[in-house]
Motif scaffolding. Structure first.
Motif, PDB file in Angstrom:
ATOM      1  N   ARG A  36      43.318  44.109  27.213  1.00  0.00           N
ATOM      2  CA  ARG A  36      43.609  44.574  28.562  1.00  0.00           C
ATOM      3  C   ARG A  36      44.160  45.993  28.499  1.00  0.00           C
ATOM      4  NH1 ARG A  36      46.411  40.319  32.592  1.00  0.00           N
ATOM      5  NH2 ARG A  36      46.626  42.298  33.685  1.00  0.00           N
ATOM      6  N   ILE A  37      43.759  46.812  29.484  1.00  0.00           N
ATOM      7  CA  ILE A  37      44.191  48.210  29.481  1.00  0.00           C
ATOM      8  C   ILE A  37      45.178  48.524  30.589  1.00  0.00           C
ATOM      9  CG2 ILE A  37      41.996  48.953  28.491  1.00  0.00           C
ATOM     10  CD1 ILE A  37      41.290  50.008  31.333  1.00  0.00           C
ATOM     11  N   ASP A  38      45.389  47.570  31.511  1.00  0.00           N
ATOM     12  CA  ASP A  38      46.213  47.877  32.674  1.00  0.00           C
ATOM     13  C   ASP A  38      46.882  46.598  33.159  1.00  0.00           C
ATOM     14  OD1 ASP A  38      46.383  50.381  34.769  1.00  0.00           O
ATOM     15  OD2 ASP A  38      46.651  48.462  35.793  1.00  0.00           O
ATOM     16  N   ALA A  39      48.060  46.768  33.788  1.00  0.00           N
ATOM     17  CA  ALA A  39      48.740  45.608  34.361  1.00  0.00           C
ATOM     18  C   ALA A  39      47.966  45.032  35.535  1.00  0.00           C
ATOM     19  CB  ALA A  39      50.153  45.997  34.801  1.00  0.00           C
ATOM     20  N   ASP A  40      47.183  45.854  36.221  1.00  0.00           N
ATOM     21  CA  ASP A  40      46.348  45.386  37.317  1.00  0.00           C
ATOM     22  C   ASP A  40      45.160  44.629  36.726  1.00  0.00           C
ATOM     23  OD1 ASP A  40      44.438  45.090  39.348  1.00  0.00           O
ATOM     24  OD2 ASP A  40      45.109  46.890  40.376  1.00  0.00           O
ATOM     25  N   VAL A 218      50.454  32.684  47.371  1.00  0.00           N
ATOM     26  CA  VAL A 218      49.552  33.396  46.458  1.00  0.00           C
ATOM     27  C   VAL A 218      48.346  33.993  47.181  1.00  0.00           C
ATOM     28  CG1 VAL A 218      50.244  31.919  44.542  1.00  0.00           C
ATOM     29  CG2 VAL A 218      48.215  31.314  45.871  1.00  0.00           C
ATOM     30  N   LYS A 219      48.199  33.715  48.468  1.00  0.00           N
ATOM     31  CA  LYS A 219      46.969  34.110  49.167  1.00  0.00           C
ATOM     32  C   LYS A 219      46.790  35.619  49.297  1.00  0.00           C
ATOM     33  CE  LYS A 219      45.157  31.262  52.014  1.00  0.00           C
ATOM     34  NZ  LYS A 219      44.934  30.331  53.141  1.00  0.00           N
ATOM     35  N   GLN A 224      43.458  40.154  47.589  1.00  0.00           N
ATOM     36  CA  GLN A 224      43.374  41.557  47.171  1.00  0.00           C
ATOM     37  C   GLN A 224      42.620  41.671  45.841  1.00  0.00           C
ATOM     38  OE1 GLN A 224      47.199  43.390  46.669  1.00  0.00           O
ATOM     39  NE2 GLN A 224      46.370  45.424  46.291  1.00  0.00           N
ATOM     40  N   TYR A 225      42.947  40.792  44.901  1.00  0.00           N
ATOM     41  CA  TYR A 225      42.272  40.826  43.609  1.00  0.00           C
ATOM     42  C   TYR A 225      40.791  40.495  43.751  1.00  0.00           C
ATOM     43  CZ  TYR A 225      40.630  39.388  39.043  1.00  0.00           C
ATOM     44  OH  TYR A 225      39.894  39.268  37.899  1.00  0.00           O
ATOM     45  N   LEU A 226      40.475  39.439  44.485  1.00  0.00           N
ATOM     46  CA  LEU A 226      39.079  39.046  44.639  1.00  0.00           C
ATOM     47  C   LEU A 226      38.272  40.134  45.340  1.00  0.00           C
ATOM     48  CD1 LEU A 226      39.557  35.295  45.599  1.00  0.00           C
ATOM     49  CD2 LEU A 226      38.506  36.165  43.504  1.00  0.00           C
ATOM     50  N   ALA A 231      34.205  44.075  44.991  1.00  0.00           N
ATOM     51  CA  ALA A 231      33.781  45.442  45.304  1.00  0.00           C
ATOM     52  C   ALA A 231      33.376  46.185  44.036  1.00  0.00           C
ATOM     53  CB  ALA A 231      34.907  46.190  46.019  1.00  0.00           C
ATOM     54  N   GLY A 232      34.097  45.961  42.939  1.00  0.00           N
ATOM     55  CA  GLY A 232      33.745  46.600  41.675  1.00  0.00           C
ATOM     56  C   GLY A 232      32.394  46.144  41.159  1.00  0.00           C
TER      57      GLY A 232
END
Length: 655
Positions: A36-40, A218-219, A224-226, A231-232
């Motif tokens: 992993r490269i980022d906390a996000d 958690v919603k 936001q993550y999904l 989108a990515g």
């Protein structure tokens, strides 16, 4: 004209690595483990996907499916760093979440803490509303539209981003909850709203209210993550993903965004699908399988029985007991980052505190200053010089932090490291015993399967403590969760809350519930059925399979007696009540339905211990008196020789 070959991608994100596995229509298989490269997590997952596609020479236009698993929701429930949520409930019941069931997990604590952390839904954000439905669903007090509008405006002005609506008996009549949810969204369309009847259809107010409140908690972050992940993928010309849920199925992003608590055990569930693919599907289905997956913080123990992954209705995360259908996993706080210490009595202790991935064990060279299980393994030369992703291990740093443990125990550093590893094996073995016996499974007669970054390091020593003489290490055990994403099927399910006696008189009502679920399923779909039931006077239900076209009341009662006796050691001569009906069907089969090729070199895979086998994704320790060979289907298998009993006794003494 040639036919295009499309790839399926499985991608799983944990605390330290992102694992990617890919298979095409011809069976060609590739995998990659990327730090992993980022906390996000979205940034790390997309970057790892770019890295993997480039390394595998896979063009985005040739990708037909992306299946994704993660520990995002698991970590949110453990860390609890998200903003609090509002809760709307019936008048007089605002404190129900704090009152709980009055269970005392510690008999000697004079002032036990509430079962739920108040900071998640504080007093100021718990709202009451008039209106009530009876236990049979009949409305006994209507909602007041003016009061409801005023409440919605108050919550909108409070600044919360999520609301849980938890009304009594909503599983019998959801009309009030639906009306409250509509009013809240009318006042603030950006609110994340969770309705209890949509989260859990079972009776039991506290359990349903807690699950709903946590679903709301958690919603926002899950959405936001999904959204960022989807989108990515879209920006890269990749298809929209399917998401692994806690019951080891696959759902669309829209479905899991609507009920993100279903992702609470998604990571371990993905691993269970991988274990099932590589360890159980092709084996003797009469022999139960016990899986052991060791990561950086925990060891997850799962079960496969009669060829199926064992699921349950309750999960425990961070001290919270949550009503949720999920793979039945027991997490033992033993992982590579588990901190080692010697207590005031001179006893060696391992975990539950962990160094995590940042800074991680001292051997990672990132500034870790406390000894960990990984450091002990490095001292014993049981890990490669460089881990996956190019992480070089610092032997000197590992020995330095283990020096204090050796001094406290009064031995040299190697002996201290040996004691640490033996302690880890003992803790995992005790977890395996507890989990297996709880389900009526004798671990000595089960097949032990190990995976994850560290499972194969401890599997043989755990097997010795269990009295077992065989361990299966799946091919590419280190990316078993990513493989599990490919091995999971896209499924749909429907549930119905019941309150029926298991009698001939109530049988038509059960069949009506069956027909209601059949009407929701796709035509020609093969539905797998299960029921949850209790004896009269009980509250803890057991799940058992159901065949509507073959069973009758007498057959079901006999089957429940057998399940109850096997799991709890006895059966009662009393009536049975049915509490829940579930039907599940496949909407799209798994990408992988056969064992994938092994990555270990054949010459290294046939050897006797003590020895190590290092692959690109994991490392395997073969103790003395054990033999390891590569099986025809690509897995590795370790077996004990005749002298292993002596080592078993030594391990028990060290632990």
């Amino acid at each position: 004209m040639s036919t295009a070959v499309f790839w399926s991608i499985g991608i799983d994100v944990g605390g330290t690595y992102v694992d990617v596995a890919a298979v095409d229509g011809t069976g060609r298989y590739q995998r990659r483990k990327v730090p992993r490269i980022d906390a996000d997590p979205a940034i790390s997952v997309l970057a790892a996907l770019d890295d993997a596609l480039h390394a595998m020479a896979i063009a985005p236009a040739t990708v037909g499916r992306v299946a994704h698993g993660s520990t995002l929701v698991t970590n949110m429930l453990l860390e609890r760093k998200a903003p609090p949520v509002a809760v709307v409930t019936n008048r007089g019941f605002a404190d129900l979440l704090l009152v709980g069931r009055q269970n005392r997990s510690d008999l000697y604590t004079l002032t036990p803490a509430p079962q739920t952390p108040q900071a998640l839904f504080p007093d100021a954000l718990r709202f009451e509303i008039a209106g009530r439905c009876a236990a049979n669903g009949a409305e006994i007090e209507p909602l007041d539209p003016a009061a409801l509008t005023a409440l919605a405006r108050t919550i909108a002005a409070s600044g919360v981003s999520a609301v849980a609506v938890c009304l009594l008996h909503a599983v019998r009549n959801p009309a009030h909850e639906i009306a409250v949810g509509q009013a809240l969204l009318a006042a603030n369309p950006d609110l994340a709203v969770s309705l209890s009847h949509a989260v859990d259809v079972a009776s039991g107010e506290f359990e349903r209210f807690l699950a709903t409140a946590l679903d709301a908690y958690v919603k926002p972050s899950s959405r936001q993550y999904l959204n960022a992940f989807c989108a990515g993928l879209l920006a890269r010309g990749l298809p929209q993903p399917v998401i692994v849920t806690s019951d080891a199925g696959l759902r669309s992003p829209a479905m899991v965004a609507g009920n993100p608590l279903s992702l609470a055990l998604a990571g371990p569930a993905a691993a269970m699908s991988g274990f099932h693919l590589q360890g159980a599907a092709g084996g003797d289905k009469s022999m139960p399988c016990i899986s052991v997956e060791t990561g950086g913080t925990t060891t997850d123990i799962g079960l496969i029985e009669h060829g199926d992954i064992v699921c349950g209705r309750r999960i425990d995360i961070g001290g919270l007991s949550i009503s949720l259908r999920a793979t039945d996993i027991l997490s033992v706080p033993v992982g590579g980052g588990s901190i080692v210490r010697v207590n005031q009595a001179g006893a060696l202790r391992l975990g539950p505190q962990s160094m995590g991935s940042q800074p991680g064990p001292a051997a990672y060279g990132r500034g870790g200053t406390l000894p960990t299980l990984t450091d002990a393994l490095v001292v014993l030369n049981r890990l490669p010089a460089t881990l996956a992703g190019g992480l070089a291990l610092d032997v000197a740093a590992a020995r330095q932090v283990m020096h204090g443990i050796a001094e406290a125990l009064g031995c040299d550093i190697e002996a201290a490291a040996t004691a640490v590893v033996a302690t880890a094996a003992a803790a995992i073995a005790e977890g395996v015993k507890a989990h297996a016996y709880r389900h009526g499974i004798d671990p000595t007669g089960a097949r032990l399967i190990a995976g994850g970054g560290g499972g194969a390091q401890h599997a043989a020593e755990v097997a010795e403590l269990l009295g077992s003489d065989c361990v299966l290490i799946p091919a590419d055990a280190g990316v078993v969760s990513a493989l599990g994403c490919l091995a999971a099927s896209e499924t749909a399910a429907a549930e119905s809350a019941l309150d029926l006696a298991l009698t001939t008189a109530d049988w038509p009502a059960l069949m009506a519930a069956v027909e209601a679920i059949v009407a929701q399923a796709e035509s020609q779909a093969r539905i797998t059925w299960s029921l949850e039931a209790v004896y009269q006077g009980q509250s803890a239900a057991l799940e058992f399979f159901f065949q509507p076209d073959r069973d009758d009341a007498a057959a079901l009662a006999q089957r429940f007696d057998q399940v109850h006796e096997r799991v709890r050691g006895h059966a009662f001569a009393r009536g049975v009540r049915l509490l829940r009906l579930r039907g599940q069907w496949m909407t799209r089969p798994a990408t992988l339905q056969a064992t994938v090729p092994a990555s270990a070199a054949g010459s290294e895979a046939d050897c006797s211990g003590p020895a190590s086998i290092f692959t690109e994704t994991t490392s395997l320790w073969i103790p003395a008196s054990w033999l390891c060979c590569q099986t025809a289907d690509g897995n590795l298998q370790m077996r004990r020789t005749g002298q292993a009993q002596t080592r078993q006794q030594a391990l028990k003494g060290a632990a």
